[in-house]
Enzyme design. Sequence first.
Site, PDB file in Angstrom:
ATOM      1  N   PHE A 140       0.854  -1.189   0.000  1.00  0.00           N
ATOM      2  CA  PHE A 140       0.000   0.000   0.000  1.00  0.00           C
ATOM      3  C   PHE A 140       0.884   1.231   0.000  1.00  0.00           C
ATOM      4  CE2 PHE A 140      -2.380   3.560   1.640  1.00  0.00           C
ATOM      5  CZ  PHE A 140      -3.501   3.517   0.839  1.00  0.00           C
ATOM      6  N   ASP A 225       9.075   2.625   2.429  1.00  0.00           N
ATOM      7  CA  ASP A 225       7.893   3.428   2.748  1.00  0.00           C
ATOM      8  C   ASP A 225       7.593   3.264   4.237  1.00  0.00           C
ATOM      9  OD1 ASP A 225       5.389   4.493   3.194  1.00  0.00           O
ATOM     10  OD2 ASP A 225       4.506   3.751   1.329  1.00  0.00           O
ATOM     11  N   LYS A 254       2.166  10.939   7.613  1.00  0.00           N
ATOM     12  CA  LYS A 254       1.297  10.669   8.764  1.00  0.00           C
ATOM     13  C   LYS A 254       1.754  11.345  10.059  1.00  0.00           C
ATOM     14  CE  LYS A 254      -1.395   6.978   6.887  1.00  0.00           C
ATOM     15  NZ  LYS A 254      -0.990   5.941   5.951  1.00  0.00           N
TER      16      LYS A 254
HETATM   17  C1  LIG Z   1      -1.121   6.029   4.456  1.00  0.00           C
HETATM   18  C2  LIG Z   1      -0.039   5.461   3.629  1.00  0.00           C
HETATM   19  C3  LIG Z   1       0.329   6.029   2.393  1.00  0.00           C
HETATM   20  C4  LIG Z   1      -0.419   7.178   1.775  1.00  0.00           C
HETATM   21  O1  LIG Z   1      -0.455   8.316   2.565  1.00  0.00           O
HETATM   22  P1  LIG Z   1      -1.581   9.446   2.271  1.00  0.00           P
HETATM   23  O2  LIG Z   1      -1.221  10.542   3.225  1.00  0.00           O
HETATM   24  O3  LIG Z   1      -2.900   8.814   2.553  1.00  0.00           O
HETATM   25  O4  LIG Z   1      -1.432   9.828   0.854  1.00  0.00           O
HETATM   26  C5  LIG Z   1       1.392   5.481   1.720  1.00  0.00           C
HETATM   27  N1  LIG Z   1       2.074   4.431   2.211  1.00  0.00           N
HETATM   28  C6  LIG Z   1       1.747   3.854   3.393  1.00  0.00           C
HETATM   29  C7  LIG Z   1       2.552   2.707   3.886  1.00  0.00           C
HETATM   30  C8  LIG Z   1       0.674   4.332   4.127  1.00  0.00           C
HETATM   31  O5  LIG Z   1       0.320   3.742   5.274  1.00  0.00           O
END
Ligand SMILES: *Cc1c(COP(=O)(O)O)cnc(C)c1O
Length: 398
Positions: A140, A225, A254
């Site tokens: 994701f 990520d 985040k």
């Molecule tokens: C939440 C998330 C994203 C995307 O972040 P947004 O602020 O919603 O665009 C990308 N990678 C990971 C692992 C995430 O948990």
Amino acid sequence: MKTHDYISLEERYGAHNYRPLDIVVRRAKGVWVTDVEGKKYLDCLAAYSAVNQGHCHPAILKAFVDQAKRVTLTSRAFRNDQLPQLYKILHDLTGYEMSLPMNTGVEAVETAVKAARKWGYTVKGIPENSAEIICATDNFHGRTTTAVSFSTEAQYRSGFGPFTPGFPIVQYGDAGALKRAINANTAAFLVEPIQGEAGIIIPPEGYLREAARLCKENNVLLIVDEIQSGLGRSGKLFAYEYENIRPDMVIIGKALAGGFYPVSAVLSSKEILGVFTPGDHGSTFGGNPLGAAVACAALKVLVKEKLVERSFTLGNYFKAKLCAMKGAHVKEVRGRGLWIGVVLDREARPYCESLMEEGILCKETHDTVIRFAPPLIITKKEIDWACGRVKKVFHSLN
Ligand SMILES: *Cc1c(COP(=O)(O)O)cnc(C)c1O
């Protein structure tokens, strides 16, 4: 207005791209959330780890308000006095030479993809338009057309093609598959050190270490990520630390701004971020003084309140208590730090609904997993309280 009034307004006038639990939040403080009826809940989702520091943290709130009174946006056409301070704090905290600020997580993912591609062409010498960035199954990385181009989740893609090419997919956790996928055109491997949205999937021990070795051996960038796993959630500052590696690029978001503001960033070296020259890439709001001030405050809270250490210790405590509830339908309890997946042998949604009735907010992920990820400021006593409620729900739904 009552709960159902808000819900009917929302259902009537808002797009239905989410299916939230039917709680309408009015206020929140620390780990506690209050709905419009005045009922209190313990937040065990923490906005997908965006409020690791707890809701409306007073120190972050102060920075937010103070900065909002001074200046909120300059655009990057001019400099501001907050962004350099954020750069410095990020450098001091993580050891990465440089960073590039964006707003949402997926924008930072896009930034890393662009940096890796340009690095591939200008440094590695990959022929124009043939760079590949390898991604993992069940990843994701966000919801833009490029990010869903490398998703393996049918629903995230269905109806949204055509997709961006150049992203081969390999099995998550299988270093051999990565090895076979690397070729002369491979610019990078993009991976989550723990897959949050996939259900808190921890890869086999040694996987990231082997991936890092393969990347180094083949002059491929390792991009991690850490948007959800990072900044303390996993019990380390970054989840990659569990394997003692040093990725070439780290993507954060985040919790970077404690839930007050969308702030994300790519951390890397001078060499890699140096591929960007003025005009190559940008964002109107990226690096704005309000976001930067808030992010500085949020990072200071992380350090001052030892939230990384808290996550490690209390995560083990919480996990052990949840493990003890394994039974008829609770098959597995896994996770790192205050990031715990409880795997059921059936749909998790009814459990989340019952937990909400009992005053605990969490959200199912991938149908059968309940994710427990409270703000990292949670206390042992609050965990004990939560476990009493969880136990009751697990028994009543047996
Ligand atoms: C939440 C998330 C994203 C995307 O972040 P947004 O602020 O919603 O665009 C990308 N990678 C990971 C692992 C995430 O948990």
